[in-house]
Design a protein around this motif. Structure first.
Motif, PDB file in Angstrom:
ATOM      1  N   ASP A   1       0.839  -1.195   0.000  1.00  0.00           N
ATOM      2  CA  ASP A   1       0.000   0.000   0.000  1.00  0.00           C
ATOM      3  C   ASP A   1       0.874   1.245   0.000  1.00  0.00           C
ATOM      4  N   TRP A   2       0.411   2.273  -0.725  1.00  0.00           N
ATOM      5  CA  TRP A   2       1.112   3.552  -0.779  1.00  0.00           C
ATOM      6  C   TRP A   2       0.179   4.639  -0.239  1.00  0.00           C
ATOM      7  N   PRO A   3       0.285   4.994   1.046  1.00  0.00           N
ATOM      8  CA  PRO A   3      -0.604   6.008   1.614  1.00  0.00           C
ATOM      9  C   PRO A   3      -0.450   7.356   0.913  1.00  0.00           C
ATOM     10  N   ALA A   4      -1.545   8.081   0.845  1.00  0.00           N
ATOM     11  CA  ALA A   4      -1.519   9.403   0.216  1.00  0.00           C
ATOM     12  C   ALA A   4      -0.712  10.372   1.062  1.00  0.00           C
ATOM     13  N   SER A   5       0.020  11.258   0.400  1.00  0.00           N
ATOM     14  CA  SER A   5       0.810  12.275   1.112  1.00  0.00           C
ATOM     15  C   SER A   5       0.463  13.682   0.655  1.00  0.00           C
ATOM     16  N   GLY A   6      -0.605  13.838  -0.130  1.00  0.00           N
ATOM     17  CA  GLY A   6      -1.021  15.152  -0.577  1.00  0.00           C
ATOM     18  C   GLY A   6      -1.136  15.205  -2.084  1.00  0.00           C
ATOM     19  N   ALA A   7      -1.159  16.441  -2.615  1.00  0.00           N
ATOM     20  CA  ALA A   7      -1.244  16.717  -4.046  1.00  0.00           C
ATOM     21  C   ALA A   7      -2.383  15.917  -4.676  1.00  0.00           C
ATOM     22  N   ALA A   8      -2.102  15.243  -5.803  1.00  0.00           N
ATOM     23  CA  ALA A   8      -3.148  14.508  -6.510  1.00  0.00           C
ATOM     24  C   ALA A   8      -3.423  13.146  -5.888  1.00  0.00           C
ATOM     25  N   MET A   9      -2.864  12.886  -4.709  1.00  0.00           N
ATOM     26  CA  MET A   9      -3.014  11.568  -4.099  1.00  0.00           C
ATOM     27  C   MET A   9      -4.224  11.485  -3.173  1.00  0.00           C
ATOM     28  N   TRP A  10      -4.488  12.526  -2.397  1.00  0.00           N
ATOM     29  CA  TRP A  10      -5.562  12.465  -1.424  1.00  0.00           C
ATOM     30  C   TRP A  10      -6.893  12.187  -2.100  1.00  0.00           C
ATOM     31  N   PRO A  11      -7.836  11.547  -1.421  1.00  0.00           N
ATOM     32  CA  PRO A  11      -7.788  11.159  -0.008  1.00  0.00           C
ATOM     33  C   PRO A  11      -7.502   9.676   0.204  1.00  0.00           C
ATOM     34  N   GLY A  12      -7.205   8.922  -0.830  1.00  0.00           N
ATOM     35  CA  GLY A  12      -7.154   7.476  -0.692  1.00  0.00           C
ATOM     36  C   GLY A  12      -5.752   6.914  -0.593  1.00  0.00           C
ATOM     37  N   THR A  13      -5.659   5.601  -0.691  1.00  0.00           N
ATOM     38  CA  THR A  13      -4.402   4.860  -0.651  1.00  0.00           C
ATOM     39  C   THR A  13      -4.256   4.081  -1.951  1.00  0.00           C
TER      40      THR A  13
END
Length: 750
Positions: free
Chosen positions: A385-397
């Motif tokens: 799993d790659w947790p979201a750290s901001g930018a275009a990643m939030w809000p999921g994993t």
């Protein structure tokens, strides 16, 4: 007593393998070497001895580097403690590596934690390399042969009525990267009980090349720049602990080993991520003995790995948009507050669990013929799993591998016999079934509304989730070997084997073509991004090899020559999904076909043996050629021709040696990967050692002439800067080797 204070030894087996199935005889142990003996007929001159006690200071924490003097072995660059052995052009999962009888797998999309990375060189008691050919009893699900490592410390004292205790303390320091390490081993036991505790620690900073090799000093971190000759992301720190308890009962023995590795950091100059934590725990229970005249060996083990990656101190950590202009990146300083337009690193978490078991029975007839049979099981689970750290990643994993499963069950039967005087033959058959599967996946963002990464991952995830992901592969392999001993110390050996390997979980189930995600799936260090293919077929290899061997023990001369050829059907190579002719690309794994051929040679010649001491020349050379038969191009990471020559002098407690290593230029390679060409080079090293009954001290210098070179298998340099982006770092720069480095080490037995 002296023989039981062996410091570190490595028994090397190359060419056509022998049948190494038993622990070494106690009288084969010397202070500096362990000679591996096979049981039963000992049909082949298997032990090609290699004195490696001075090389712990040379290679620091890298166990694989201990094998580098073996003909047919090269090293694929990775982190400072995690290089990968390459056997005749095959590396990583294509080589079966067993540590204390356990088949261990790399649980990382960049394979930062290969099996040998869980040991320190000081833990290795013996190792055997079966390059190209290997009996079926040494396992399946691999192509390039096998490497077996024995790191179980057993200290039975046959002559003692009461318990005795002892230990070893060792350490080293190396100029390059200010590398240093220390290890401690304590043991106690009597004739039937053995108890051993091991602990070691090693660390290093970035090393430097002999001259500047890049034009950019920036790391993407505010205030942090690297000199132009410093190899970014080459620092590391690692710690290992191990406890072994063993008990003998007449003709039976039980031993249990509990081990832990804690690696706080390991940088990777040829990967876009760094290892920021790796904790591995293992329990290995082993029993062997005799039942009704049949030798039985049984083992069961469990491994648990928790692995984390992110950007280390030499790689940009903060990414975001500046002035609300899409696509414009911020500088290396933090962009606060953290929001959907700013990302703090890219955490990547892998967790694996492995359960394994094996059972083997050996029966030797009165005539010396041996029949062996066995089964082995391996159940592997991986969650990535790659947790979201901001930018275009939030809000999921981002789920890279969801509930990955790879189960293997195998069985073999093997017969070793002597059809006539001077003749030995071995035939074996093996069957394996490999079943792999993975659950549904998702990207970071599942909302089609902007901003977000939905458009970059949604289609890939939907297509992947809609497919049948369970794959079942049936392997069958065989080995047939024949040897004849002639007069005057000559022998000839010939063998043919068939071996099959199924794709690993990342080759089948890495699903996203989004360049940022694909870049994080790379096991070969070329800077490109990789996408899997569920429908990949298993690779099958047929190898034909021969060995001519000459031993003149009276005068101290020897020579060995081993030509070979291997054809591989459904070879897993790669095809481009993007088409940058000079830079980095996204590629998809693809079945093709390949052929590898070459020759390995080694020789030892005694020059003098008298009052002036023992003088000898040691030499080796290897040539490997690899070709993709479908495209006509070269295969990736095939070592160009290389050779080594050493002048060795022993007199009393002193040992001195001067070694030269020459490597030809790499003029061809994988066109799909834009593999970097490297120039030829020659390196000179010198060392001096003094040994007593209790103490050994080594000093030496590597790359004595401070020669600049780029290792042909070192990969692409992506050790600093904005590594998350496909074109964020310059392409075409190979990772250079270290410049001149003084070193020293010691080992005290007590």
């Amino acid at each position: 007593m002296r023989s039981r204070r062996s410091l570190l030894a490595l028994a090397i087996v190359s060419g056509l393998p022998g049948f190494v199935t038993a622990a070494p005889s106690p009288d084969a142990v010397t202070l500096d070497r362990v000679e591996v003996h096979g049981d039963h007929l000992r049909p082949l001159p298997t032990a090609e001895e290699a004195d490696t006690t001075d090389r712990r200071a040379h290679h620091g924490a890298d166990v694989a580097a201990l094998l580098s003097r073996v003909p047919g072995v090269a090293l694929q660059g990775a982190g400072g403690a995690s290089s990968l052995p390459v056997l005749r052009g095959f590396a990583d999962d294509r080589v079966r590596i067993a540590v204390d009888g356990m088949d261990l797998l790399a649980s990382c999309p960049n394979h930062m934690n290969p099996p040998m990375s869980y040991l320190a060189p000081s833990q290795v008691r013996k190792a055997a390399v079966f390059a190209g050919l290997a009996p079926v009893s040494l396992g399946g699900d691999s192509l390039g042969g096998a490497i077996t490592i024995d790191a179980t410390p057993l200290h039975f004292n046959e002559a003692a009525k009461d318990w005795t205790a002892g230990g070893q303390l060792g350490g080293y320091a190396r100029e390059q990267g200010d590398a240093r390490g220390i290890d401690l081993a304590l043991h106690a036991g009597d004739a039937n009980t053995s108890l051993a505790v091991i602990a070691n620690h090693a660390q290093a900073d970035n090393y430097r090349a002999a001259e500047p090799f890049k034009t950019i000093a920036s790391t993407g971190r505010e205030g942090r720049v690297l000199p132009l000759d410093e190899v970014g992301s080459s620092a590391y720190e690692t710690r290992n602990q191990q406890l072994t308890v063993a008990q003998r009962f007449e003709e039976q023995q039980v031993d249990v080993t509990i081990s832990r590795q804690d690696m706080p950091f390991q940088g990777f100059p040829n990967q876009r991520m760094d290892l920021t934590e790796n904790q591995a725990d293992r329990v290995n229970a082993h029993w062997n003995g005799k039942l009704g005249g049949v030798a039985v060996d049984a083992r069961i083990w469990h491994e648990q790995v928790d692995h984390a990656m992110d950007f280390g101190p030499d790689k940009r950590f903060w990414y975001g948009m500046a002035s609300n202009v899409p696509g414009a990146m911020t500088e290396g300083r933090p962009c606060a507050p953290i929001s959907q337009t700013c990302a703090a690193g890219m955490p990547m978490l892998s967790a694996s669990r492995t359960n394994g078991a094996s059972l083997r029975v050996d029966h030797t007839s009165a005539e010396g013929d041996a029949l062996r049979a066995g089964v082995d099981l391996l159940a592997y689970r991986l969650q990535e799993d790659w947790p979201a750290s901001g930018a275009a990643m939030w809000p999921g994993t981002f789920v890279n591998i969801n509930d990955g499963q790879r189960d293997r069950a195998g069985a073999f039967v093997e017969w070793e016999s002597s059809p006539g005087e001077g003749w030995t033959r071995l035939v074996g058959l093996r069957v394996d079934r490999v079943v792999s599967d993975a659950g549904p996946v998702r990207g970071y963002d599942i909302d089609p509304a902007l901003p977000g990464s939905y458009m970059m991952t949604a289609a890939d995830a939907a297509a992947f989730n809609a497919r049948q992901r369970r794959q079942s592969d049936l392997h069958w392999g065989f080995a047939a070997m024949l040897r004849h001993s002639f007069d005057a110390g000559f022998s000839a050996e010939v063998g043919v084997v068939r071996r099959v390997r199924s794709p690993n979980l990342h080759e089948r189930y890495a699903w996203s073509t989004w360049s940022m995600a694909a870049l994080m799936n790379n096991t070969v260090g070329d800077g490109n991004g990789y996408v899997g293919d569920i429908g990949l077929k298993p690779e099958s290899a047929h190898t034909l090899s021969a060995t001519l061997d000459w031993q003149d023990k009276e005068n101290g001369h020897s020579a060995r020559l081993s030509p070979y050829v291997t054809w591989v059907d459904d070879y897993i190579d790669a095809v481009r999904l993007t088409n940058n002719a000079t830079g980095f690309n996204v590629l998809r794994y693809s079945n093709q076909s390949a052929r590898l051929h070459g020759i390995d040679a080694s020789a030892t010649w005694t020059l003098a043996d008298g009052t002036a001491g023992h003088w000898a020349l040691e030499g080796s050379a290897s040539v490997t050629r690899g070709r993709n038969r479908q495209t006509g191009g070269g295969l990736y990471n095939v070592m160009p021709p290389q050779g080594r020559l050493g002048l060795v002098h022993h007199r009393g407690p002193w040992e001195a040696r001067v070694d030269w290593e020459g490597v030809r230029r790499k003029a061809s390679g994988s066109a799909a990967r834009n593999e970097i060409r490297t120039a030829g080079y020659g390196l000179l090293a010198a060392s001096l050692a003094w040994t007593s009954d209790d103490l050994r001290v080594d000093v030496g210098v590597d790359n004595l002439l401070d020669r600049f070179y780029q290792h042909p298998l070192g990969g692409a340099y992506v050790g600093q800067g904005a590594t998350m982006m496909l074109a964020g770092v310059p392409a075409g720069i190979a990772v250079p080797g270290p410049g001149r480095s003084w070193r020293a080490g010691f080992r005290w037995s007590f």
